[in-house]
Design an enzyme around this catalytic site. Structure first.
Site, PDB file in Angstrom:
ATOM      1  N   ARG A  66       0.823  -1.215   0.000  1.00 46.23           N
ATOM      2  CA  ARG A  66       0.000   0.000   0.000  1.00 46.23           C
ATOM      3  C   ARG A  66       0.851   1.256   0.000  1.00 46.23           C
ATOM      4  O   ARG A  66       0.489   2.265  -0.594  1.00 46.23           O
ATOM      5  CB  ARG A  66      -0.951  -0.023   1.204  1.00 46.23           C
ATOM      6  CG  ARG A  66      -2.009  -1.104   1.063  1.00 46.23           C
ATOM      7  CD  ARG A  66      -3.143  -0.903   2.049  1.00 46.23           C
ATOM      8  NE  ARG A  66      -2.753  -1.229   3.405  1.00 46.23           N
ATOM      9  CZ  ARG A  66      -3.265  -0.668   4.485  1.00 46.23           C
ATOM     10  NH1 ARG A  66      -4.184   0.261   4.373  1.00 46.23           N
ATOM     11  NH2 ARG A  66      -2.866  -1.022   5.678  1.00 46.23           N
ATOM     12  N   LEU A  94      -6.244   3.818   3.788  1.00 45.99           N
ATOM     13  CA  LEU A  94      -5.033   4.611   3.578  1.00 45.99           C
ATOM     14  C   LEU A  94      -4.052   4.392   4.716  1.00 45.99           C
ATOM     15  O   LEU A  94      -4.428   4.113   5.848  1.00 45.99           O
ATOM     16  CB  LEU A  94      -5.395   6.094   3.489  1.00 45.99           C
ATOM     17  CG  LEU A  94      -6.345   6.452   2.353  1.00 45.99           C
ATOM     18  CD1 LEU A  94      -6.602   7.943   2.334  1.00 45.99           C
ATOM     19  CD2 LEU A  94      -5.816   5.989   1.012  1.00 45.99           C
ATOM     20  N   ASN A 108     -13.671  12.686   3.315  1.00 45.43           N
ATOM     21  CA  ASN A 108     -14.264  11.423   2.890  1.00 45.43           C
ATOM     22  C   ASN A 108     -15.765  11.500   3.101  1.00 45.43           C
ATOM     23  O   ASN A 108     -16.234  12.181   4.019  1.00 45.43           O
ATOM     24  CB  ASN A 108     -13.695  10.253   3.714  1.00 45.43           C
ATOM     25  CG  ASN A 108     -14.280   8.917   3.279  1.00 45.43           C
ATOM     26  OD1 ASN A 108     -14.361   8.615   2.074  1.00 45.43           O
ATOM     27  ND2 ASN A 108     -14.698   8.103   4.235  1.00 45.43           N
ATOM     28  N   HIS A 110     -19.072   9.064   3.848  1.00 46.89           N
ATOM     29  CA  HIS A 110     -19.381   7.722   4.340  1.00 46.89           C
ATOM     30  C   HIS A 110     -20.900   7.574   4.464  1.00 46.89           C
ATOM     31  O   HIS A 110     -21.561   8.480   4.991  1.00 46.89           O
ATOM     32  CB  HIS A 110     -18.711   7.494   5.702  1.00 46.89           C
ATOM     33  CG  HIS A 110     -18.986   6.131   6.242  1.00 46.89           C
ATOM     34  ND1 HIS A 110     -18.339   5.001   5.769  1.00 46.89           N
ATOM     35  CD2 HIS A 110     -19.863   5.704   7.167  1.00 46.89           C
ATOM     36  CE1 HIS A 110     -18.798   3.942   6.406  1.00 46.89           C
ATOM     37  NE2 HIS A 110     -19.728   4.330   7.258  1.00 46.89           N
ATOM     38  N   ASP A 146     -12.871   5.951   9.184  1.00 42.09           N
ATOM     39  CA  ASP A 146     -14.210   6.534   9.374  1.00 42.09           C
ATOM     40  C   ASP A 146     -14.371   7.207  10.741  1.00 42.09           C
ATOM     41  O   ASP A 146     -15.471   7.230  11.303  1.00 42.09           O
ATOM     42  CB  ASP A 146     -15.301   5.447   9.200  1.00 42.09           C
ATOM     43  CG  ASP A 146     -15.305   4.852   7.798  1.00 42.09           C
ATOM     44  OD1 ASP A 146     -14.870   5.542   6.858  1.00 42.09           O
ATOM     45  OD2 ASP A 146     -15.726   3.693   7.642  1.00 42.09           O
ATOM     46  N   GLU A 175     -26.109  12.457   0.209  1.00 42.88           N
ATOM     47  CA  GLU A 175     -24.654  12.549   0.021  1.00 42.88           C
ATOM     48  C   GLU A 175     -24.332  13.627  -1.005  1.00 42.88           C
ATOM     49  O   GLU A 175     -23.407  14.429  -0.844  1.00 42.88           O
ATOM     50  CB  GLU A 175     -24.083  11.199  -0.447  1.00 42.88           C
ATOM     51  CG  GLU A 175     -24.212  10.076   0.575  1.00 42.88           C
ATOM     52  CD  GLU A 175     -23.542   8.787   0.116  1.00 42.88           C
ATOM     53  OE1 GLU A 175     -22.496   8.858  -0.547  1.00 42.88           O
ATOM     54  OE2 GLU A 175     -24.087   7.710   0.420  1.00 42.88           O
TER      55      GLU A 175
HETATM   56  C1  GAR Z   1     -21.148   6.219  -1.713  1.00 40.51           C
HETATM   57  O1  GAR Z   1     -22.374   5.827  -1.152  1.00 40.51           O
HETATM   58  C2  GAR Z   1     -20.141   6.500  -0.625  1.00 40.51           C
HETATM   59  O2  GAR Z   1     -20.698   7.073   0.520  1.00 40.51           O
HETATM   60  C3  GAR Z   1     -19.650   5.105  -0.335  1.00 40.51           C
HETATM   61  O3  GAR Z   1     -19.530   4.491  -1.586  1.00 40.51           O
HETATM   62  C4  GAR Z   1     -20.496   5.049  -2.464  1.00 40.51           C
HETATM   63  C5  GAR Z   1     -19.802   5.508  -3.708  1.00 40.51           C
HETATM   64  O4  GAR Z   1     -20.757   5.898  -4.666  1.00 40.51           O
HETATM   65  N1  GAR Z   1     -18.390   5.112   0.347  1.00 40.51           N
HETATM   66  C6  GAR Z   1     -18.010   4.172   1.195  1.00 40.51           C
HETATM   67  O5  GAR Z   1     -18.691   3.200   1.457  1.00 40.51           O
HETATM   68  C7  GAR Z   1     -16.653   4.391   1.813  1.00 40.51           C
HETATM   69  N2  GAR Z   1     -16.362   3.335   2.730  1.00 40.51           N
HETATM   70  P1  GAR Z   1     -20.332   6.870  -5.841  1.00 40.51           P
HETATM   71  O6  GAR Z   1     -19.136   6.224  -6.536  1.00 40.51           O
HETATM   72  O7  GAR Z   1     -21.534   6.892  -6.737  1.00 40.51           O
HETATM   73  O8  GAR Z   1     -20.010   8.205  -5.270  1.00 40.51           O
END
Ligand code: GAR
Length: 211
Positions: A66, A94, A108, A110, A146, A175
């Site tokens: 990584r 990360l 980020n 979540h 998170d 979101e």
């Molecule tokens: C979103 O719902 C985001 O919150 C989640 O992945 C999706 C991505 O959708 N993120 C996580 O779960 C991070 N652990 P997108 O590619 O359409 O934005």
């Protein structure tokens, strides 16, 4: 305007929401790069169609190293003179290498009301737990997954008959509202904001009509 990179692994709907917001010249961030760790990330085509530079730094060839993958990502970010990072469905944990370099400058999103339901499968877990409110969180990234300082949250109701897909769609719509708000908040401040005094009030979702 702060030169911002959006890091994605998949479809990129949050990335698209950020691109849309940043089309306004008054928005304090400019999306200067979309970077994916998978060449098949659907969001890459969206970004290219919007005229935004894209880059792919595949994680797979690094075979679990990584730090080496992150060094390659960092080199691309530097080459594009990036000052802020938004993780948007970037499904990589990360290491301190990137987290330390971008402290206070990496956001980020979540799909839960943190600190509830960190990690994966948040909508199914929220349903299984029987919560009546669920939602999403934008936070600054710290070493613990998170768990960084919260910048913005939006709550949605869990409705009778919901499954993970219907609940997830309700959350995703929020979101797309709060991520542009949170990025504007951070981008509109001086570099490396102190985390503690960054806060947004919830954008209130339209109340559902209950039976
Ligand atoms: C979103 O719902 C985001 O919150 C989640 O992945 C999706 C991505 O959708 N993120 C996580 O779960 C991070 N652990 P997108 O590619 O359409 O934005």
């Amino acid at each position: 305007r702060r030169r911002t990179a959006v890091l994605i692994s998949g479809r990129g709907s949050n990335m698209a929401a950020l691109l849309t917001a940043a089309r306004d010249p008054a928005y304090p961030a400019e999306i200067a790069l979309v970077l994916a760790n998978r060449a098949d990330a659907g969001g890459l085509a969206l970004a290219a169609a919007a005229g935004v530079p894209t880059a792919v730094v595949e994680s797979r060839p690094f075979r679990g190293d990584r730090a080496a993958h992150e060094a390659a990502v960092q080199a691309v970010l530097e080459a594009h003179d990036i000052g802020l990072l938004c993780l948007a469905g970037y499904m990589r944990l990360l290491t301190p290498f990137l987290v330390g370099r971008w402290a206070g400058r990496m956001l980020n999103i979540h799909p839960s009301l943190l600190p509830a339901f960190p990690g994966l499968d948040t909508h199914a877990r929220a349903l299984a737990a029987g919560v009546k409110l669920h939602g999403c969180t934008v936070h600054l990234v710290t070493e613990e997954m998170d768990a960084g300082p919260i910048l913005a949250q939006a709550a949605v109701p869990v409705l009778p008959g919901d499954d993970a897909a219907s609940l997830g769609a309700r959350v995703l719509a929020q979101e797309h509202v709060i991520y542009p708000m949170a990025l504007a908040l951070v981008a509109g401040r001086a570099a490396t904001p102190p985390a503690a005094d960054v806060a947004l009030s919830n954008p209130l979702p339209t109340p559902p009509s209950l039976p």
